[in-house]
Scaffold this motif. Structure first.
Motif, PDB file in Angstrom:
ATOM      1  N   LYS A 107       0.838  -1.190   0.000  1.00 57.76           N
ATOM      2  CA  LYS A 107       0.000   0.000   0.000  1.00 57.76           C
ATOM      3  C   LYS A 107       0.877   1.245   0.000  1.00 57.76           C
ATOM      4  CE  LYS A 107      -3.830   2.200   2.430  1.00 57.76           C
ATOM      5  NZ  LYS A 107      -4.741   2.138   3.596  1.00 57.76           N
ATOM      6  N   GLY A 108       0.556   2.164  -0.901  1.00 55.60           N
ATOM      7  CA  GLY A 108       1.337   3.387  -1.005  1.00 55.60           C
ATOM      8  C   GLY A 108       2.475   3.313  -1.985  1.00 55.60           C
ATOM      9  N   GLN A 109       2.765   2.121  -2.537  1.00 52.88           N
ATOM     10  CA  GLN A 109       3.863   1.980  -3.489  1.00 52.88           C
ATOM     11  C   GLN A 109       3.369   1.735  -4.910  1.00 52.88           C
ATOM     12  OE1 GLN A 109       6.495  -1.058  -2.106  1.00 52.88           O
ATOM     13  NE2 GLN A 109       7.184   0.121  -0.319  1.00 52.88           N
ATOM     14  N   VAL A 110       2.061   1.903  -5.169  1.00 56.85           N
ATOM     15  CA  VAL A 110       1.520   1.718  -6.512  1.00 56.85           C
ATOM     16  C   VAL A 110       1.945   2.905  -7.385  1.00 56.85           C
ATOM     17  CG1 VAL A 110      -0.581   1.430  -7.879  1.00 56.85           C
ATOM     18  CG2 VAL A 110      -0.422   0.434  -5.582  1.00 56.85           C
ATOM     19  N   GLN A 111       2.500   2.619  -8.547  1.00 62.27           N
ATOM     20  CA  GLN A 111       2.989   3.672  -9.426  1.00 62.27           C
ATOM     21  C   GLN A 111       1.807   4.429 -10.048  1.00 62.27           C
ATOM     22  OE1 GLN A 111       5.479   2.307 -12.569  1.00 62.27           O
ATOM     23  NE2 GLN A 111       6.061   4.353 -13.232  1.00 62.27           N
ATOM     24  N   LYS A 112       1.818   5.734  -9.936  1.00 58.72           N
ATOM     25  CA  LYS A 112       0.754   6.563 -10.474  1.00 58.72           C
ATOM     26  C   LYS A 112       1.037   6.922 -11.931  1.00 58.72           C
ATOM     27  CE  LYS A 112      -0.422   8.646  -6.038  1.00 58.72           C
ATOM     28  NZ  LYS A 112      -0.583   9.914  -5.281  1.00 58.72           N
ATOM     29  N   ILE A 113      -0.034   6.982 -12.718  1.00 62.79           N
ATOM     30  CA  ILE A 113       0.096   7.365 -14.132  1.00 62.79           C
ATOM     31  C   ILE A 113       0.228   8.876 -14.223  1.00 62.79           C
ATOM     32  CG2 ILE A 113      -1.011   7.326 -16.385  1.00 62.79           C
ATOM     33  CD1 ILE A 113      -2.464   4.801 -15.540  1.00 62.79           C
ATOM     34  N   ARG A 114       1.253   9.318 -14.880  1.00 66.34           N
ATOM     35  CA  ARG A 114       1.509  10.756 -14.992  1.00 66.34           C
ATOM     36  C   ARG A 114       0.641  11.345 -16.101  1.00 66.34           C
ATOM     37  NH1 ARG A 114       4.775  13.829 -18.234  1.00 66.34           N
ATOM     38  NH2 ARG A 114       5.398  15.867 -17.381  1.00 66.34           N
ATOM     39  N   ILE A 115      -0.173  12.332 -15.754  1.00 66.06           N
ATOM     40  CA  ILE A 115      -1.036  13.006 -16.723  1.00 66.06           C
ATOM     41  C   ILE A 115      -0.394  14.347 -17.087  1.00 66.06           C
ATOM     42  CG2 ILE A 115      -3.325  13.962 -17.148  1.00 66.06           C
ATOM     43  CD1 ILE A 115      -4.426  11.977 -15.119  1.00 66.06           C
ATOM     44  N   PRO A 116      -0.044  14.551 -18.357  1.00 60.96           N
ATOM     45  CA  PRO A 116       0.611  15.821 -18.728  1.00 60.96           C
ATOM     46  C   PRO A 116      -0.349  16.992 -18.590  1.00 60.96           C
ATOM     47  CG  PRO A 116       0.101  14.517 -20.682  1.00 60.96           C
ATOM     48  CD  PRO A 116      -0.185  13.641 -19.509  1.00 60.96           C
ATOM     49  N   SER A 117       0.198  18.131 -18.285  1.00 61.07           N
ATOM     50  CA  SER A 117      -0.606  19.336 -18.134  1.00 61.07           C
ATOM     51  C   SER A 117      -0.997  19.894 -19.505  1.00 61.07           C
ATOM     52  CB  SER A 117       0.180  20.387 -17.356  1.00 61.07           C
ATOM     53  OG  SER A 117       1.353  20.754 -18.074  1.00 61.07           O
ATOM     54  N   LYS A 118      -1.926  20.844 -19.493  1.00 60.38           N
ATOM     55  CA  LYS A 118      -2.357  21.474 -20.745  1.00 60.38           C
ATOM     56  C   LYS A 118      -1.195  22.219 -21.404  1.00 60.38           C
ATOM     57  CE  LYS A 118      -7.214  22.031 -19.459  1.00 60.38           C
ATOM     58  NZ  LYS A 118      -8.322  23.002 -19.272  1.00 60.38           N
ATOM     59  N   LYS A 119      -0.358  22.827 -20.596  1.00 62.73           N
ATOM     60  CA  LYS A 119       0.788  23.548 -21.146  1.00 62.73           C
ATOM     61  C   LYS A 119       1.756  22.594 -21.836  1.00 62.73           C
ATOM     62  CE  LYS A 119       4.316  26.915 -19.826  1.00 62.73           C
ATOM     63  NZ  LYS A 119       4.910  27.691 -18.692  1.00 62.73           N
ATOM     64  N   ALA A 120       1.979  21.411 -21.237  1.00 69.12           N
ATOM     65  CA  ALA A 120       2.865  20.429 -21.844  1.00 69.12           C
ATOM     66  C   ALA A 120       2.267  19.868 -23.134  1.00 69.12           C
ATOM     67  CB  ALA A 120       3.154  19.301 -20.858  1.00 69.12           C
ATOM     68  N   MET A 121       0.951  19.631 -23.138  1.00 69.75           N
ATOM     69  CA  MET A 121       0.305  19.141 -24.351  1.00 69.75           C
ATOM     70  C   MET A 121       0.363  20.170 -25.468  1.00 69.75           C
ATOM     71  SD  MET A 121      -0.755  16.046 -23.867  1.00 69.75           S
ATOM     72  CE  MET A 121      -1.986  15.855 -25.140  1.00 69.75           C
ATOM     73  N   ALA A 122       0.189  21.457 -25.130  1.00 69.25           N
ATOM     74  CA  ALA A 122       0.273  22.506 -26.143  1.00 69.25           C
ATOM     75  C   ALA A 122       1.690  22.613 -26.703  1.00 69.25           C
ATOM     76  CB  ALA A 122      -0.165  23.839 -25.542  1.00 69.25           C
ATOM     77  N   ALA A 123       2.699  22.477 -25.830  1.00 69.56           N
ATOM     78  CA  ALA A 123       4.077  22.522 -26.306  1.00 69.56           C
ATOM     79  C   ALA A 123       4.396  21.331 -27.201  1.00 69.56           C
ATOM     80  CB  ALA A 123       5.037  22.556 -25.114  1.00 69.56           C
ATOM     81  N   LYS A 124       3.841  20.164 -26.861  1.00 71.57           N
ATOM     82  CA  LYS A 124       4.053  18.978 -27.691  1.00 71.57           C
ATOM     83  C   LYS A 124       3.407  19.148 -29.063  1.00 71.57           C
ATOM     84  CE  LYS A 124       3.339  13.971 -27.753  1.00 71.57           C
ATOM     85  NZ  LYS A 124       2.779  12.810 -27.002  1.00 71.57           N
ATOM     86  N   ALA A 125       2.186  19.687 -29.084  1.00 73.53           N
ATOM     87  CA  ALA A 125       1.519  19.922 -30.371  1.00 73.53           C
ATOM     88  C   ALA A 125       2.273  20.936 -31.207  1.00 73.53           C
ATOM     89  CB  ALA A 125       0.086  20.393 -30.122  1.00 73.53           C
ATOM     90  N   LYS A 126       2.848  21.950 -30.547  1.00 72.51           N
ATOM     91  CA  LYS A 126       3.620  22.956 -31.284  1.00 72.51           C
ATOM     92  C   LYS A 126       4.880  22.349 -31.884  1.00 72.51           C
ATOM     93  CE  LYS A 126       5.482  27.623 -30.739  1.00 72.51           C
ATOM     94  NZ  LYS A 126       5.697  28.742 -29.777  1.00 72.51           N
ATOM     95  N   ARG A 127       5.562  21.484 -31.137  1.00 77.29           N
ATOM     96  CA  ARG A 127       6.754  20.823 -31.669  1.00 77.29           C
ATOM     97  C   ARG A 127       6.410  19.886 -32.824  1.00 77.29           C
ATOM     98  NH1 ARG A 127       7.863  20.231 -26.080  1.00 77.29           N
ATOM     99  NH2 ARG A 127       7.204  18.042 -26.208  1.00 77.29           N
ATOM    100  N   ARG A 128       5.272  19.180 -32.700  1.00 76.72           N
ATOM    101  CA  ARG A 128       4.853  18.290 -33.776  1.00 76.72           C
ATOM    102  C   ARG A 128       4.518  19.069 -35.042  1.00 76.72           C
ATOM    103  NH1 ARG A 128      -0.465  15.107 -32.554  1.00 76.72           N
ATOM    104  NH2 ARG A 128      -1.234  17.235 -32.763  1.00 76.72           N
TER     105      ARG A 128
END
Length: 297
Positions: A45-66
């Motif tokens: 308990k407490g050691q389950v790996q959490k899924i990282r959800i990117p922020s809106k700013k990170a998604m916008a930067a990724k779309a801009k790079r693409r």
């Protein structure tokens, strides 16, 4: 004396009667086949790996790079300046002076939450007679009477909802007063939203001054992208002077850039909060000529 069996376990090469000859557990362990099992690893308990959800700013930067990466892969060797493209198209259409220059703009709608680009403009010199818009207004009382006098073809309250859902009532522009927007949104939001006709305050189609809005759109024409993000519209006629063609082209592109967020604003805070729809390609063509990519749009 025990009778020994000649049966042999071929994988172990040992007699199957070993248990009867050697009843001692210590000796039996030598001749018996050993099996091992791997215990299951239980997550603490407490050691389950959490899924990282990117922020809106990170998604916008990724779309801009693409988008920048895809732009580098496009071949711009055939691009022309606006004046050169007009000269080529005019030479091809010399036998058809009443033809039109057709503008094509490809925008990228793959980013999440990007609305279909849509706007209204008053071109300095119209290439074609302006078609009459069919205007539907959700209004009651005095505002309904004002809308009818201003030129709205369909005026009513919530009784118009069924006609819109059944496609019996069709309109190019739909307006609504603030008092009725909450009543029509639950049923018409998913129906009119994807096609860009749902009244919203951001576009100005939810207003108390319905008559004033109708008067403004009577003197303007609408441009709108399809669901793939493509915008097609005539911008000028072949017999227009070069200055008029350039003026119309720049005026239309300025409107498209403003709606898609490709114009830098003075207010930096507003620029950071708005979503930008990338413009992938701009071409100019005619009926008998190929599309010419424009480099200086």
């Amino acid at each position: 004396m025990f009778a020994l069996s000649s049966s042999v376990c071929f994988p172990c090469r040992r007699s199957l009667m070993a248990a009867s000859i050697f009843p001692d557990p210590a000796r039996l362990a030598v001749f018996s086949r050993q099996f091992t099992t791997t215990p299951a690893v239980l997550a603490r308990k407490g050691q389950v790996q959490k899924i990282r959800i990117p922020s809106k700013k990170a998604m916008a930067a990724k779309a801009k790079r693409r988008a920048a990466k895809e732009a580098r892969l496009v071949d711009h060797s055939d691009d022309m300046t606006l004046e050169s493209a007009i000269a080529v198209l005019r030479a091809v259409e010399v036998a058809c002076p009443t033809g039109c220059y057709e503008l094509f703009v490809k925008t990228d709608l793959r980013g999440g939450g990007i609305a279909v680009p849509k706007g209204r403009i008053n071109i300095p010199r119209e290439p074609k007679p302006r078609p009459e818009d069919t205007i539907l207004v959700f209004a009651e009382g005095r505002q309904a009477e004002e809308a009818k006098r201003a030129g709205a073809q369909i005026v009513g309250g919530t009784d118009l909802i069924e006609g819109i859902l059944s496609s019996r009532l069709k309109a190019n522009t739909i307006l609504c007063t603030p008092s009725l927007i909450r009543a029509i949104t639950p049923r018409l939001g998913r129906f009119l939203g994807p096609i860009g006709l749902m009244p919203t305050e951001r576009r100005g189609t939810v207003t108390d001054d319905v008559a004033g809005y109708i008067k403004r759109i009577k003197s303007s024409s609408e441009w709108k992208a399809d669901r793939a993000g493509n915008i097609r519209m005539p911008v000028a006629r072949m017999d227009f002077p070069l200055e008029d063609v350039v003026t119309n082209f720049r005026y239309v592109m300025e409107s498209i850039k403003r709606v898609t967020g490709n114009v830098k604003l003075r207010d930096q805070r507003e620029e950071n909060t708005r979503k930008v729809t990338p413009i992938m390609k701009v071409t100019l063509s005619s009926r008998n000529a190929p599309s010419i990519p424009i480099s200086d749009y």
